[in-house]
Design an enzyme around this catalytic site. Sequence first.
Site, mmCIF file in Angstrom:
data_model
loop_
_atom_site.group_PDB
_atom_site.id
_atom_site.type_symbol
_atom_site.label_atom_id
_atom_site.label_comp_id
_atom_site.label_asym_id
_atom_site.label_seq_id
_atom_site.Cartn_x
_atom_site.Cartn_y
_atom_site.Cartn_z
ATOM 1 C CE LYS A 184 -2.032 2.957 1.958
ATOM 2 N NZ LYS A 184 -1.748 4.355 1.565
ATOM 3 C CD GLU A 260 12.804 0.939 8.170
ATOM 4 O OE1 GLU A 260 12.570 1.652 7.185
ATOM 5 O OE2 GLU A 260 13.593 -0.006 8.154
HETATM 6 P P1 NAD Z 1 2.134 8.511 7.207
HETATM 7 O O1 NAD Z 1 2.283 7.814 8.495
HETATM 8 O O2 NAD Z 1 1.149 9.622 7.120
HETATM 9 O O3 NAD Z 1 1.722 7.500 6.064
HETATM 10 C C1 NAD Z 1 2.516 6.375 5.739
HETATM 11 C C2 NAD Z 1 1.639 5.318 5.125
HETATM 12 O O4 NAD Z 1 0.734 4.818 6.103
HETATM 13 C C3 NAD Z 1 0.788 5.805 3.954
HETATM 14 O O5 NAD Z 1 0.805 4.811 2.963
HETATM 15 C C4 NAD Z 1 -0.587 5.949 4.602
HETATM 16 O O6 NAD Z 1 -1.646 5.851 3.693
HETATM 17 C C5 NAD Z 1 -0.582 4.795 5.575
HETATM 18 N N1 NAD Z 1 -1.519 4.884 6.695
HETATM 19 C C6 NAD Z 1 -1.923 5.996 7.356
HETATM 20 N N2 NAD Z 1 -2.763 5.660 8.356
HETATM 21 C C7 NAD Z 1 -2.900 4.315 8.335
HETATM 22 C C8 NAD Z 1 -3.632 3.373 9.116
HETATM 23 N N3 NAD Z 1 -4.388 3.742 10.137
HETATM 24 N N4 NAD Z 1 -3.535 2.055 8.805
HETATM 25 C C9 NAD Z 1 -2.747 1.656 7.789
HETATM 26 N N5 NAD Z 1 -2.040 2.507 7.001
HETATM 27 C C10 NAD Z 1 -2.105 3.814 7.275
HETATM 28 O O7 NAD Z 1 3.594 8.994 6.806
HETATM 29 P P2 NAD Z 1 3.997 9.915 5.585
HETATM 30 O O8 NAD Z 1 3.470 11.287 5.872
HETATM 31 O O9 NAD Z 1 3.635 9.240 4.312
HETATM 32 O O10 NAD Z 1 5.591 9.899 5.678
HETATM 33 C C11 NAD Z 1 6.333 10.773 6.457
HETATM 34 C C12 NAD Z 1 6.694 10.131 7.787
HETATM 35 O O11 NAD Z 1 7.418 8.935 7.557
HETATM 36 C C13 NAD Z 1 7.608 10.994 8.646
HETATM 37 O O12 NAD Z 1 7.210 10.908 9.991
HETATM 38 C C14 NAD Z 1 8.969 10.325 8.488
HETATM 39 O O13 NAD Z 1 9.871 10.543 9.535
HETATM 40 C C15 NAD Z 1 8.575 8.894 8.385
HETATM 41 N N6 NAD Z 1 9.639 8.144 7.739
HETATM 42 C C16 NAD Z 1 10.416 7.303 8.499
HETATM 43 C C17 NAD Z 1 11.460 6.609 7.905
HETATM 44 C C18 NAD Z 1 12.345 5.682 8.704
HETATM 45 O O14 NAD Z 1 13.039 4.889 8.090
HETATM 46 N N7 NAD Z 1 12.360 5.747 10.015
HETATM 47 C C19 NAD Z 1 11.699 6.746 6.539
HETATM 48 C C20 NAD Z 1 10.903 7.618 5.813
HETATM 49 C C21 NAD Z 1 9.856 8.295 6.418
#
Ligand code: NAD
Length: 492
Positions: A184, A260
């Site tokens: 997803k 992550e």
């Molecule tokens: P997000 O958490 O908003 O979304 C990530 C994914 O989760 C998307 O595909 C979203 O549709 C899905 N999602 C959201 N709610 C969900 C739920 N309840 N159930 C299942 N899936 C759900 O994150 P984002 O805004 O896309 O990305 C930015 C974030 O990612 C930042 O916090 C960043 O630090 C983090 N990030 C971490 C790493 C790492 O390796 N630690 C790497 C890249 C990004």
Amino acid sequence: MLQQPILPEHGLFIDGAYVPATSGRMFEKISPVSGSVIAKVHEAGREDVDRAVRAAKAALSGPWGKMTVVERAGLLQDLSRAINDRFDDFLEAEIADTGKPRSLARMVDIPRGGANFATFADMIKNLGAEFFETATPDGGRAINYGVHRPKGVIAVISPWNLPLLLMTWKVGPAMACGNTVVVKPSEITPHTATLLGEVMNAVGIPKGVYNVIHGFGPNSAGEFLTQHPLVDGITFTGETRTGEAIMKQAAVGLRDISFELGGKNAAIVFADADLDKAVAGTMQSAFSNCGQVCLGTERVYVERSVYGEFVSRLKKGAEGLVLGGPDTPGVSMGPLVSEEHRDKVLSYYRLAEEEGATVVTGGGVPQFGDERDGGFFIQPTIWTGLPDTSPIIREEIFGPCCHIRPFDSEEEVIALANDSDYGLCSAIWTENLSRAHRVAPQIEVGLVWVNSWFLRDLRTAFGGSKKSGIGREGGEHSLEFYTERANICVKL
Ligand code: NAD
């Protein structure tokens, strides 16, 4: 026009075929560069997710499940080569998704997409097994040896900031270990995951091994996927709060998770650092990918004797960045990924001023007087003078910005760096080898770079402590998550 629509409509990729969503719902993909709609995307409903998961489950016992490790690794090497053969298509898809500079995607994202498959294909072929000889109560002997079985159906939930890189970072090892996946991708970046389906078919990955469902998180594809009872493991990269929601969903049926999550990473610049390198490295860690890197630096601590010089040199660097679309001549920073994300980052820019920050540079939205004004550009921003309790210092902003604060001693800066709910990574700049080795292990994070940033060997552990993650991926750590170990005990 800065960007051409390349895939005007994205279906779901289920059981080796592109299919429309039975939900009948579609959503729009907006270009970060121009603000215009560049694709329509089918939103998977619960039934679509169910079809994808069932296809993945069935594929486990099909030709994929019967392959030898060597055959599977060979296919993944083919896949890696095929991604490189279609480098330009992935490049277009990546920049359509993110609006990042073409040069950046060419150097980082697309090569890593291929490398994520090749690396884990190699690793799985070389994976050994533990072996113990045991004395038995009757005076005889038994041998014990370990085997790694695939975990099963893996739900891969990925974010928008490095869409191809982070998605394949999970799909590569998951497939290498013999699992099947339902991906997803972020609703904001649907292109590359969709395109990868074509490449899977072209190299002969059996149908059902790789599936893609599009949609949102809560009450949409993400939630339906993580709730599905046939999903055996969930690997997620994204925000810490989303991780908390997914953890609750994973608790039903006790599914394994690998997370992550966010970061609020510190760079530490000692007076004995090579300041040219420290400034260049911090420019990279604070502003590359428009600050949308989980490993990015948002807190900079500089030893007082070089503080003034560092601030003025970083200011000069930030003001020299060229903002523009993927192909703007000399571009060094693209837009933020969406209007919603820019609103979020701007809310922190306003808050910093309300909290009394000195705005060293930036703080707003640039005006170009051309079509870029329709995109989601934002100024690279540097602040000083905020208290350590400010939300600007404590919360992840995920934009091209950082706060710089002076420090006076090693002890003080270690405490400052560790004063965070997050624990993803840190960069230390010093020419003193003893100091580097003394300080690095004391920083409560999963990754420490000394005189560098973002250097990655894919065999090493990757992940965060505190609210930055659960578990580690990379190398054998990925193999650990994506497999079930079984011990075989044979009485001789
Ligand atoms: P997000 O958490 O908003 O979304 C990530 C994914 O989760 C998307 O595909 C979203 O549709 C899905 N999602 C959201 N709610 C969900 C739920 N309840 N159930 C299942 N899936 C759900 O994150 P984002 O805004 O896309 O990305 C930015 C974030 O990612 C930042 O916090 C960043 O630090 C983090 N990030 C971490 C790493 C790492 O390796 N630690 C790497 C890249 C990004």
